[in-house]
Design an enzyme around this catalytic site. Structure first.
Site, PDB file in Angstrom:
ATOM      1  N   ASP A   1      18.354 -78.594 -34.840  1.00  0.00           N
ATOM      2  CA  ASP A   1      19.779 -78.720 -35.119  1.00  0.00           C
ATOM      3  C   ASP A   1      20.559 -77.615 -34.405  1.00  0.00           C
ATOM      4  OD1 ASP A   1      21.888 -80.032 -36.819  1.00  0.00           O
ATOM      5  OD2 ASP A   1      22.061 -78.006 -37.622  1.00  0.00           O
TER       6      ASP A   1
ATOM      7  N   GLU B   1      -0.065 -73.893 -29.429  1.00  0.00           N
ATOM      8  CA  GLU B   1      -1.243 -73.458 -30.175  1.00  0.00           C
ATOM      9  C   GLU B   1      -1.988 -74.639 -30.772  1.00  0.00           C
ATOM     10  OE1 GLU B   1       0.889 -69.305 -31.742  1.00  0.00           O
ATOM     11  OE2 GLU B   1       0.230 -70.842 -33.174  1.00  0.00           O
TER      12      GLU B   1
END
Length: 553
Positions: free
Chosen positions: A215, A264
């Site tokens: 956002d 990751e």
């Protein structure tokens, strides 16, 4: 780790690039499905409706905020980024929902709101209880007020929801909030803020979330300096990467850190930026070393016009090639008037979304809205959208052909934009009214009781029950088109085809999948090929006006 959480981590397939051409369905959770009859949609309601999502044929769900919140801004005022609003469920309910979606082959994208917290967040409560210059206040943007006693705001800046953008705290200091006063902006120059959001990204990724919608992605980095400009001076500054508040070049340092977190995981988590920036600055948000994808709102702001559509499509495919990402296509979401309504209103030279808001301000008189034409155009536009290379973002209820709900009593409205801009902004409640699932019932099947926003009587004809299995219904069109899209999906390229008419657009994907859209009023003779689906009935092999057809050469 619980068995439920372990299963929630499983992904439907290990495809690293699933997001590039995904059909993503946005769920505004408070208005999707209510499992306990309290009038508010919840996570268990979503879990109960997973079979519906499977039959619809979407690839992923984008879940609007579900975090603890006072709802000063529809959930975009977040109290706790690593929890679930008790009215919507629990973390265990989230895990069950994620597991159900993944078991059905549907991925999950969640909303992250990093520009600001709520004023109930533990950090902000600590800031108010701490003195000037404290570490707690350094997480936000505090400034001394003007005048000898600090009784005047540091600047005359205006909030996007109306009123001043600086709020006093009673000790001569003020805090900055670009949105509602309940949404204090964070200081992203603070290492503690950066570290905590990386922790949040890992928290949800560890629970099985596949991606994030960011956002106000262009607003995080700020450089206010020692002397604040006036509002007029601020408005006059170019947004070229050096603006004090918006689209600063250094925001991408933040997203490089986030990309390291996403990578990751295997497959890497993805993200899409809500970045209202100049088109030539959008590509960097979508780069492989940044968020990976950015919303393209250009079609959302266009009229139903062949020239506008062609220019926008060509331009954004070029931007996607520049960034190495894929583009996104969207016509409706939780912030704008539904496109079935916008397309039924008079054109406003490419500002159709704003024009729809002005129609609401005037009370939505039926004399200005041709609802039948609006829906016909919306169906045609969506069928075109689903044929384009890139990802398509769909908003809950558009598959039912829902119109904007214009007439909501002031006492029942919820959006702060309505209350803080009286007579200027009718707010976004009209596109957030809970969905109709059945023809009858106290909330048309949304739940066992009422609904948190009032539903109009005409919802009965737009309900899932009224449209499911009905040939020609909008729901049937979406189901058919999404199934075909999944089967026909090809390389991310397309070729424009000559139609001989300025009001007819046609393009072909590499596998011979062809889309033809007639933006005009006169019928167009379709090229040779098997007609796979059309947004409305054909006329003796010709495509009528305001219609799209797919063919296989």
């Amino acid at each position: 780790m619980t068995d439920t959480l372990a299963e929630a981590r499983l992904l439907p397939t290990p495809d690293e690039t699933w997001w590039r051409q995904a059909a993503v369905y946005q769920i505004y959770p408070r208005s999707f499905a209510d499992s306990n009859g309290d009038g508010v949609g919840d996570l268990s309601g979503i879990t109960d409706r997973v079979p519906y999502l499977v039959e619809l044929g979407i690839d992923a769900v984008w879940l609007s905020p579900f975090y603890p919140s006072a709802l000063a801004d529809g959930g975009y005022d977040v109290d706790d980024y690593r929890n679930v609003d008790p009215r919507l469920g629990t973390l265990a309910d989230f895990d069950v929902m994620t597991q159900a979606l993944h078991a059905a082959g549907i991925r999950l994208i969640v909303d992250i709101v990093p520009n600001h917290t709520s004023d109930r967040h533990e950090w902000f409560r600590e800031a108010l209880a701490s003195p000037k210059g404290s570490a707690a206040r350094e997480r936000y943007i505090f400034r001394d007020g003007a005048g000898p006693d600090g009784a005047e705001p540091p600047a005359d800046w205006e909030s996007t929801f109306g009123g001043p953008a600086w709020e006093p705290v009673g000790d001569g200091q003020w805090y900055f909030h670009f949105f509602a006063k309940e949404q204090p902006d964070l200081n992203w120059n603070n290492p503690e803020v950066r570290a905590d959001f990386r922790r949040t990204l890992r928290f949800w990724s560890d629970r099985g979330v596949d991606g994030f919608r960011i956002d106000v992605a262009h607003g995080l980095a700020k450089d206010l300096g020692r002397t604040l400009p006036t509002q007029a001076e601020l408005d006059a500054l170019p947004k070229d990467g050096s603006h004090p508040l918006w689209d600063r070049d250094d925001v991408h340092e933040i997203y490089a850190e986030w990309r390291a977190v996403f990578n990751e995981y295997a497959p890497a988590r993805t993200a899409v930026a809500e970045a209202w920036v100049a088109s030539d600055r959008r590509a960097r948000y979508a780069s492989a070393d940044g968020l990976g994808q950015a919303f393209n709102f250009d079609l959302l702001e266009a009229d139903f016009d062949a020239g506008q559509f062609r220019d926008i499509i060509a331009f954004n495919l070029g931007l996607a090639a520049e960034s190495g990402s894929s583009t996104t296509w969207v016509f409706s979401n939780h912030d704008v008037v539904r496109h079935a309504t916008r397309y039924g209103l008079p054109p406003r030279n490419g500002a159709a979304a704003k024009q729809g808001s002005q129609w609401l301000l005037r009370g939505g008189p039926a004399s200005e809205l041709d609802a039948e034409l609006g829906l016909r155009r919306a169906r045609a536009a969506t069928l075109l959208e689903l044929a384009l290379p890139g990802s398509a973002y769909l908003y809950q209820g558009e598959e039912l052909g829902l119109q904007e709900v214009a007439h909501i009593p002031a006492a029942e409205r919820q959006d702060p934009a309505f209350f803080r801009n009286p007579g200027v902004d009718m707010g976004r409640d009209g596109c957030r009214v809970p969905l109709p699932w059945t023809r009858t019932g106290p909330s048309y099947g949304f739940g066992a009781g009422g609904s948190h926003l009032p539903q109009p009587a005409w919802f009965t004809g737009y309900s899932v029950e009224a449209e499911a299995g009905v040939a020609g219904s909008t729901l049937s069109l979406y189901r058919t088109a999404l199934a075909l899209r999944s089967r026909l999906q090809a390389a991310e390229s397309m070729e424009w085809l000559e139609t001989g008419r300025a009001d007819v657009l046609a393009f072909r994907r590499p596998n011979g999948w062809t889309s033809v859209t007639n933006f005009g009023t006169e019928a167009f003779t379709l090229p040779a090929g098997e007609v796979l689906v059309s947004s409305t009935g054909l006329e003796a092999g010709s495509l009528p006006g305001a219609a799209t057809a797919w063919l296989q050469a």
